[in-house]
Design a protein around this motif. Structure first.
Motif, short mmCIF file in Angstrom:
data_model
loop_
_atom_site.label_atom_id
_atom_site.label_comp_id
_atom_site.label_asym_id
_atom_site.label_seq_id
_atom_site.Cartn_x
_atom_site.Cartn_y
_atom_site.Cartn_z
N SER A 30 -3.82 -39.57 -31.11
CA SER A 30 -4.31 -40.87 -31.59
C SER A 30 -5.75 -40.75 -32.09
O SER A 30 -6.17 -41.47 -32.99
CB SER A 30 -4.21 -41.93 -30.50
N ARG A 279 -2.40 -49.56 -25.39
CA ARG A 279 -2.22 -48.45 -24.46
C ARG A 279 -1.37 -48.93 -23.28
O ARG A 279 -1.61 -50.03 -22.75
CB ARG A 279 -3.57 -47.94 -23.95
N MET A 315 -2.44 -42.95 -25.23
CA MET A 315 -1.74 -44.19 -25.58
C MET A 315 -0.64 -44.55 -24.59
O MET A 315 -0.38 -45.72 -24.34
CB MET A 315 -1.14 -44.09 -26.98
#
Length: 537
Positions: A30, A279, A315
């Motif tokens: 990410s 998340r 995440m």
């Protein structure tokens, strides 16, 4: 020590009991997916101290690289946004919410029901929702609301639902087991499925409401569930929520049910597709009657043997065990489960609302600590409406904490209030905030912050006034405080160089607006990992 495994390897095989085997090639983390973003001319509430800084925040490759007046060299291609003095806070973190389950509601679940304060207001929101969807699509509102929030203090009627959305089946379900109400099209749909629905659209019995809910869920597809999870992420992003610690569900029927071998597939799919904008930290539930030494067949024993604590990435990651680790947490099986978690180094959180539960659970925690030290594992009790100083001090001695929610926001009974926020915060124990949404409680984090700050319920009635905390204290619980409960405190919860770039630009000044306007705060810009996931600016 928590093991965090990265997606930077070329192949990840995610084999977790009941979740199944997921093997997927990933080319980016990410952080790598995010470019550079510079926010200028903001009022930055870093949550490192109490001061508000006037200045800028530069984010690059998912991390915060500069906070303050001097930015220095700006990477090529950086997007620059002038905040014009708006307030910036760290991304909000809900430390106890049933988020995955909420993303699996049938139809198009309508979280905007939380904000309605009259039947007419709800009708307006329903009409707007209907206008955004193709004709005939099912609209639902499953839990997270209460008739008490409406000025009329009642359910909407079949006729009122028909007037607001005549071309869509509409199904409104209270808490886990109903009652529920439908409009004409939804009534017809359910009756065709053999469900008992009154002429007035009401489904009054527990069994009929569960049957109606299950019937609607039976028509879902994988695409429906992924769409709804994406929609839920967008809803909470619009409020400034950037991370959740998911508290799983229960083995009970109706809107509380979560089936682990089936119900994690949608969020896993979004993770693999790199479509997550919130998340997620997973807590794994178990409902065992008996737990052995770790070599047996109970769910929790198999979970600990076959899963990896901390597996995932920034995440999506396995956080621990809870909020239910056994069927009866007042029994010897809970001692066995906590002992196993201590010996294997798993984070554990337990549902502990009453004084009797607090007393029993601290004894089990202490017994587990005698077997293997739990300091550093970040264990906790959650809900703690009746917790006292003695229990708090014993938890502190173990290195454990508590999480608190807005479960009394819909209560009108001052004798059934709590938790004792002031007592907890003053004690210095680790504490995080959340909602326990969405069966009985709204997901909007600003309702929780309002309740903590004012001691008032949804009607503005003072029910927990002697336990109020300050605005900064409440926000700290919802940021760095909550990050502690998933071992994320070193990378999330404040706006400082090196941390993951999760932050929110608010619609108004949280520190200055009148108390009642805290309820109306939202985000105009939400950033997760340096990437804009919600924007009104």
């Amino acid at each position: 020590m928590v093991m965090v495994m990265s997606r930077q390897i070329s192949l990840v095989c995610f084999s977790v009991l009941w979740i199944g085997s997921v093997c997927q090639s990933f080319s980016q983390t990410s952080e790598e997916a995010a470019g550079s973003l510079l926010l200028v001319n903001g009022r930055i509430l870093t949550m490192i101290g109490d001061d508000v800084l006037m200045g800028n925040v530069l984010m690059n490759r998912g991390r915060i690289t500069v906070v303050g007046d001097e930015v220095g060299a700006i990477p090529p291609g950086t997007e620059i946004i002038d905040l014009d003095g708006r307030m910036v806070i760290p991304g909000l973190i809900d430390s106890h919410v049933h988020f995955v389950r909420a993303g699996l509601r049938p139809g198009h679940d309508m979280r905007s029901i939380e904000a309605a304060r009259s039947i007419a207001g709800f009708q307006t929101a329903l009409t707007q929702k209907a206008a955004s969807l193709p004709e005939g699509e099912l609209i639902t509102a499953i839990g997270g609301w209460s008739p008490v929030q409406f000025a009329e203090n009642r359910f909407p009627t079949l006729a009122e639902l028909d007037a607001a959305a005549p071309d869509h089946p509409v199904y409104i379900h209270l808490r886990a087991y109903g009652p529920a109400v439908t409009n004409t099209l939804a009534r017809r749909l359910l009756q065709d499925g053999g469900i008992n629905v009154g002429e007035d659209g009401m489904i009054n019995t527990r069994d009929d409401a569960i049957a109606a809910y299950d019937y609607l869920k039976s028509h879902q597809t994988d695409q429906n569930r992924q769409r709804n999870t994406r929609d839920l992420m967008r809803y909470v992003n619009s409020l400034g929520l950037t991370m959740v610690i998911d508290a799983a569900g229960t083995n009970r029927p109706g809107a509380q049910l979560l089936v682990p071998e089936r119900d994690y597939q949608s969020v896993l799919a979004l993770w693999k597709q790199q479509e997550m904008t919130v998340r997620v930290r997973l807590m794994f539930m178990s409902w065992d009657l008996n737990v052995g030494d770790g070599s047996g067949d109970s769910d929790v024993e198999q979970r600990v043997r076959n899963s990896f604590m901390g597996f995932g990435d920034d995440m999506f990651r396995v956080a621990g065990l809870g909020e239910h680790t056994v069927n009866d947490s007042m029994s010897s099986s809970f001692y066995a489960a906590t002992s196993l978690a201590a010996r294997t180094g798993w984070l554990l959180q337990e549902h502990s609302g009453t004084a009797e539960e607090n007393d029993a659970h601290i004894l089990a925690f202490e017994a587990a600590n005698d077997i293997a030290p739990i300091s550093g594992l970040h264990w906790s009790l959650t809900h703690v409406h009746e917790i006292n100083t003695e229990i708090i001090e014993r938890l502190k001695a173990l290195g454990a904490g508590v999480t608190v929610q807005n479960q009394r926001f819909y209560s009108t009974n001052s004798n059934r209030a709590g938790p004792p926020f002031r007592l907890i915060v003053d004690s210095g124990i680790p504490v995080g905030a959340g909602t326990d949404s969405t069966v009985g409680h709204p997901m909007n984090p600003w309702y929780s912050l309002y309740y903590m700050v004012t001691g008032k319920n949804v009607l503005g009635q003072s029910i927990n006034a002697d336990q109020k905390i300050t605005r900064l204290e409440a926000l700290r619980l919802y940021t760095g405080g909550s990050a502690w409960f998933s071992h994320d405190e070193d990378v999330l919860g404040s706006i400082e160089v090196g941390k993951l770039a999760d932050l929110v630009v608010l619609s108004d000044d949280y520190l200055a607006v009148p108390e009642e306007q805290i309820l109306n705060l939202s985000s105009v810009l939400t950033v997760v990992g340096g990437k804009i996931v919600y924007r009104e600016l």
